[in-house]
Design an enzyme around this catalytic site. Sequence first.
Site, PDB file in Angstrom:
ATOM      1  N   GLY A 294       0.787  -1.227   0.053  1.00  0.00           N
ATOM      2  CA  GLY A 294       0.082  -0.086   0.127  1.00  0.00           C
ATOM      3  C   GLY A 294       0.932   1.391   0.060  1.00  0.00           C
ATOM      4  O   GLY A 294       0.595   2.301   0.386  1.00  0.00           O
TER       5      GLY A 294
ATOM      6  N   GLN B 247      -2.381   6.912   0.867  1.00  0.00           N
ATOM      7  CA  GLN B 247      -2.125   8.107   1.820  1.00  0.00           C
ATOM      8  C   GLN B 247      -1.102   7.646   2.799  1.00  0.00           C
ATOM      9  O   GLN B 247      -0.068   8.580   2.959  1.00  0.00           O
ATOM     10  CB  GLN B 247      -3.251   8.495   2.513  1.00  0.00           C
ATOM     11  CG  GLN B 247      -3.072   9.516   3.676  1.00  0.00           C
ATOM     12  CD  GLN B 247      -4.599   9.881   4.225  1.00  0.00           C
ATOM     13  OE1 GLN B 247      -4.912  10.838   4.271  1.00  0.00           O
ATOM     14  NE2 GLN B 247      -4.867   8.923   5.313  1.00  0.00           N
TER      15      GLN B 247
ATOM     16  N   LEU C 166      -1.602  -8.478  -2.470  1.00  0.00           N
ATOM     17  CA  LEU C 166      -1.717  -9.306  -1.343  1.00  0.00           C
ATOM     18  C   LEU C 166      -2.090 -10.457  -1.690  1.00  0.00           C
ATOM     19  O   LEU C 166      -2.011 -11.353  -1.066  1.00  0.00           O
ATOM     20  CB  LEU C 166      -2.814  -8.617  -0.323  1.00  0.00           C
ATOM     21  CG  LEU C 166      -2.201  -7.123   0.104  1.00  0.00           C
ATOM     22  CD1 LEU C 166      -3.266  -6.837   1.452  1.00  0.00           C
ATOM     23  CD2 LEU C 166      -0.960  -6.940   0.676  1.00  0.00           C
TER      24      LEU C 166
ATOM     25  N   GLN D 203      -8.634  -2.894   1.206  1.00  0.00           N
ATOM     26  CA  GLN D 203      -9.769  -2.230   0.569  1.00  0.00           C
ATOM     27  C   GLN D 203     -10.130  -1.468   1.648  1.00  0.00           C
ATOM     28  O   GLN D 203     -10.927  -1.962   2.628  1.00  0.00           O
ATOM     29  CB  GLN D 203     -10.989  -3.061  -0.079  1.00  0.00           C
ATOM     30  CG  GLN D 203     -11.993  -2.738  -0.721  1.00  0.00           C
ATOM     31  CD  GLN D 203     -12.868  -1.841  -0.222  1.00  0.00           C
ATOM     32  OE1 GLN D 203     -12.646  -0.540  -0.289  1.00  0.00           O
ATOM     33  NE2 GLN D 203     -13.797  -2.137   0.734  1.00  0.00           N
TER      34      GLN D 203
ATOM     35  N   SER E  88      -7.766  -1.064  12.899  1.00  0.00           N
ATOM     36  CA  SER E  88      -8.508   0.221  12.577  1.00  0.00           C
ATOM     37  C   SER E  88      -9.552   0.380  13.803  1.00  0.00           C
ATOM     38  O   SER E  88     -10.184  -0.706  14.354  1.00  0.00           O
ATOM     39  CB  SER E  88      -9.318   0.021  11.410  1.00  0.00           C
ATOM     40  OG  SER E  88     -10.420   0.986  11.418  1.00  0.00           O
TER      41      SER E  88
ATOM     42  N   GLU F 179     -12.488   1.016  13.254  1.00  0.00           N
ATOM     43  CA  GLU F 179     -13.509   0.394  12.706  1.00  0.00           C
ATOM     44  C   GLU F 179     -14.045  -0.925  13.308  1.00  0.00           C
ATOM     45  O   GLU F 179     -15.072  -1.461  13.493  1.00  0.00           O
ATOM     46  CB  GLU F 179     -13.611   0.262  11.214  1.00  0.00           C
ATOM     47  CG  GLU F 179     -14.830   0.026  10.454  1.00  0.00           C
ATOM     48  CD  GLU F 179     -16.039   0.938  10.528  1.00  0.00           C
ATOM     49  OE1 GLU F 179     -15.792   2.079  10.810  1.00  0.00           O
ATOM     50  OE2 GLU F 179     -17.222   0.354  10.291  1.00  0.00           O
TER      51      GLU F 179
ATOM     52  N   TYR G 272     -15.778  -4.425   6.265  1.00  0.00           N
ATOM     53  CA  TYR G 272     -14.505  -3.896   6.275  1.00  0.00           C
ATOM     54  C   TYR G 272     -13.973  -4.110   8.025  1.00  0.00           C
ATOM     55  O   TYR G 272     -12.946  -4.621   8.184  1.00  0.00           O
ATOM     56  CB  TYR G 272     -14.220  -2.510   6.119  1.00  0.00           C
ATOM     57  CG  TYR G 272     -13.152  -1.900   6.436  1.00  0.00           C
ATOM     58  CD1 TYR G 272     -11.970  -1.895   5.836  1.00  0.00           C
ATOM     59  CD2 TYR G 272     -12.989  -1.187   7.796  1.00  0.00           C
ATOM     60  CE1 TYR G 272     -10.711  -1.107   6.126  1.00  0.00           C
ATOM     61  CE2 TYR G 272     -11.859  -0.305   8.132  1.00  0.00           C
ATOM     62  CZ  TYR G 272     -10.882  -0.722   7.307  1.00  0.00           C
ATOM     63  OH  TYR G 272      -9.554   0.126   7.703  1.00  0.00           O
TER      64      TYR G 272
ATOM     65  N   LYS H 131     -10.907  -6.460   9.480  1.00  0.00           N
ATOM     66  CA  LYS H 131      -9.842  -5.965  10.517  1.00  0.00           C
ATOM     67  C   LYS H 131      -9.739  -6.489  11.897  1.00  0.00           C
ATOM     68  O   LYS H 131      -8.592  -6.700  12.331  1.00  0.00           O
ATOM     69  CB  LYS H 131     -10.098  -4.567  10.514  1.00  0.00           C
ATOM     70  CG  LYS H 131      -9.750  -3.678   9.421  1.00  0.00           C
ATOM     71  CD  LYS H 131      -8.307  -3.793   8.904  1.00  0.00           C
ATOM     72  CE  LYS H 131      -8.093  -2.974   7.805  1.00  0.00           C
ATOM     73  NZ  LYS H 131      -6.394  -2.962   7.410  1.00  0.00           N
TER      74      LYS H 131
ATOM     75  N   HIS I 120      -8.084   8.941   9.862  1.00  0.00           N
ATOM     76  CA  HIS I 120      -6.858  10.025   9.742  1.00  0.00           C
ATOM     77  C   HIS I 120      -6.786  10.417   8.379  1.00  0.00           C
ATOM     78  O   HIS I 120      -6.955   9.470   7.419  1.00  0.00           O
ATOM     79  CB  HIS I 120      -5.210   9.384  10.138  1.00  0.00           C
ATOM     80  CG  HIS I 120      -5.292   8.058   9.708  1.00  0.00           C
ATOM     81  ND1 HIS I 120      -5.675   6.853  10.085  1.00  0.00           N
ATOM     82  CD2 HIS I 120      -4.325   7.529   8.637  1.00  0.00           C
ATOM     83  CE1 HIS I 120      -5.391   5.861   9.738  1.00  0.00           C
ATOM     84  NE2 HIS I 120      -4.720   6.107   8.664  1.00  0.00           N
TER      85      HIS I 120
HETATM   86  O1  G4F Z   1     -14.988   9.010   5.784  1.00  0.00           O
HETATM   87  P1  G4F Z   1     -15.689   7.839   5.934  1.00  0.00           P
HETATM   88  O2  G4F Z   1     -15.925   7.023   4.856  1.00  0.00           O
HETATM   89  O3  G4F Z   1     -14.843   7.233   7.059  1.00  0.00           O
HETATM   90  P2  G4F Z   1     -15.281   5.684   7.886  1.00  0.00           P
HETATM   91  O4  G4F Z   1     -16.249   4.988   7.355  1.00  0.00           O
HETATM   92  O5  G4F Z   1     -15.148   6.261   9.249  1.00  0.00           O
HETATM   93  O6  G4F Z   1     -13.873   4.914   7.838  1.00  0.00           O
HETATM   94  C1  G4F Z   1     -12.408   5.481   7.674  1.00  0.00           C
HETATM   95  O7  G4F Z   1     -12.081   5.427   9.080  1.00  0.00           O
HETATM   96  C2  G4F Z   1     -11.813   4.118   9.588  1.00  0.00           C
HETATM   97  C3  G4F Z   1     -11.302   4.211  11.031  1.00  0.00           C
HETATM   98  O8  G4F Z   1     -12.254   4.036  11.968  1.00  0.00           O
HETATM   99  C4  G4F Z   1     -10.776   3.235   8.889  1.00  0.00           C
HETATM  100  F1  G4F Z   1     -10.656   1.992   9.249  1.00  0.00           F
HETATM  101  C5  G4F Z   1     -11.223   3.332   7.180  1.00  0.00           C
HETATM  102  O9  G4F Z   1     -10.467   2.532   6.450  1.00  0.00           O
HETATM  103  C6  G4F Z   1     -11.593   4.609   6.848  1.00  0.00           C
HETATM  104  O10 G4F Z   1     -10.433   5.120   6.639  1.00  0.00           O
HETATM  105  O11 G4F Z   1     -16.923   8.281   6.537  1.00  0.00           O
HETATM  106  C7  G4F Z   1     -16.686   9.028   7.815  1.00  0.00           C
HETATM  107  C8  G4F Z   1     -18.222   9.120   8.195  1.00  0.00           C
HETATM  108  C9  G4F Z   1     -19.310   8.118   8.385  1.00  0.00           C
HETATM  109  O12 G4F Z   1     -20.115   7.974   9.484  1.00  0.00           O
HETATM  110  C10 G4F Z   1     -20.115   8.323   7.111  1.00  0.00           C
HETATM  111  O13 G4F Z   1     -21.567   7.673   7.198  1.00  0.00           O
HETATM  112  O14 G4F Z   1     -18.958  10.328   7.306  1.00  0.00           O
HETATM  113  C11 G4F Z   1     -20.228   9.707   6.956  1.00  0.00           C
HETATM  114  N1  G4F Z   1     -20.642  10.289   5.626  1.00  0.00           N
HETATM  115  C12 G4F Z   1     -21.465  11.057   5.340  1.00  0.00           C
HETATM  116  N2  G4F Z   1     -21.678  11.545   4.248  1.00  0.00           N
HETATM  117  C13 G4F Z   1     -19.998   9.887   4.431  1.00  0.00           C
HETATM  118  C14 G4F Z   1     -20.688  10.672   3.614  1.00  0.00           C
HETATM  119  N3  G4F Z   1     -19.190   9.153   3.965  1.00  0.00           N
HETATM  120  C15 G4F Z   1     -18.656   9.035   2.846  1.00  0.00           C
HETATM  121  N4  G4F Z   1     -17.419   8.366   2.346  1.00  0.00           N
HETATM  122  N5  G4F Z   1     -19.132   9.549   1.969  1.00  0.00           N
HETATM  123  C16 G4F Z   1     -20.347  10.548   1.977  1.00  0.00           C
HETATM  124  O15 G4F Z   1     -21.200  11.004   1.075  1.00  0.00           O
END
Ligand code: G4F
Length: 328
Positions: A9, A13, A61, A85, A127, A129, A153, A157, A183
């Site tokens: 990876g 980022q 992988l 992923q 994570s 998550e 996901y 993890k 992050h």
């Molecule tokens: O930015 P997100 O997609 O991140 P999420 O799901 O927290 O996951 C990230 O953090 C994890 C660490 O806990 C990592 F393991 C994982 O790989 C990744 O980096 O979403 C953050 C929040 C969620 O609650 C989602 O429902 O934003 C909310 N959200 C609202 N509107 C949205 C959107 N998320 C995305 N991606 N797109 C939207 O339009």
Amino acid sequence: MKKKAFITGINGQDGSYLAELLVEKDYEVYGIVRRNSIAEHQESRIDHLVGMGVETEYGDLLDVSSLERMIRTIQPDEIYNIAAQSHVRISMDIPQFTVQTNALGLLNVLEAYKNNCPKARFYQASSSEMFGRSIDEDGYQRETTPMHPTSPYGCTKVFGFNMVQHYRNAYKLFASNGILFNHESPRRGFEFVSRKITSGVARIKKGLQKKLKLGNINSKRDWGHAQDYVDAMWLMLQQNNPNDFVIGTGKQHSVENFAEKAFAHVGLNYKDYLVIDKNLIRPAEVDSLLADYTKAKKELKWEPKISFEDLVAGMVESDLEIATNLKY
Ligand code: G4F
């Protein structure tokens, strides 16, 4: 002799910031990049490291033979398994691919490590998550918080986390888990909410977009800067013993608050541009993530340096520059 690191990876980022850090520390850095039929921009995050002691090869992988060959010939001192992923919502659409890549993929790397260079040190990108909706009574998650993942996901993890502990205990390997909370950075993928917001803000400010569609804006995250978090990854592998560490900021903001701050940075009111799109709401949601990183602070002497405000401002500024140059 220079230390050698192997990163899966490397073009993502975290991989790119980690490669930079290791080059700075005078490591030889090797990484695998998945071949994509659209070759452009595949290595854009690490282009500037070419000729600086960073070498990449195509790999995956799930391609055991190339993994084994690379690890056998490189004989790295440190292995960082960061490839995945990594999109939670997408893991609900492509669960089988997510499981193969994140769970079986991690197992392939662990096996290649155990069989070819067991004296190396191993970092697994675990994570927050993994906690799902599980929260301690004081509102935080920490190393002892039970794990109840709510996405494919998250499940992969947890598998990886447990496998790393198993290999550590059964084969006496130096294998550590970094339980990283969200992050971000200007290098974040556009499909994650932070970058979707900051690129949307920049495009709206430049007249390239009218509205920003989001799903659940009430969920709360503990958002830090990826550049700070790769320091923690490296520190974990410099300890006397392998261990597992929560890495976060101990501060929490809602998605709405992130959007409010990002729009305010360019003098706009988010309420004039934000549209809630029900299709973007997830079938299962993690409502609240908040890190207690006391263990990392005490044992790794690690603390986040970049504030939430500076993170948001830096991402918006970077996306304004991109929007100005029309590089989308
Ligand atoms: O930015 P997100 O997609 O991140 P999420 O799901 O927290 O996951 C990230 O953090 C994890 C660490 O806990 C990592 F393991 C994982 O790989 C990744 O980096 O979403 C953050 C929040 C969620 O609650 C989602 O429902 O934003 C909310 N959200 C609202 N509107 C949205 C959107 N998320 C995305 N991606 N797109 C939207 O339009």
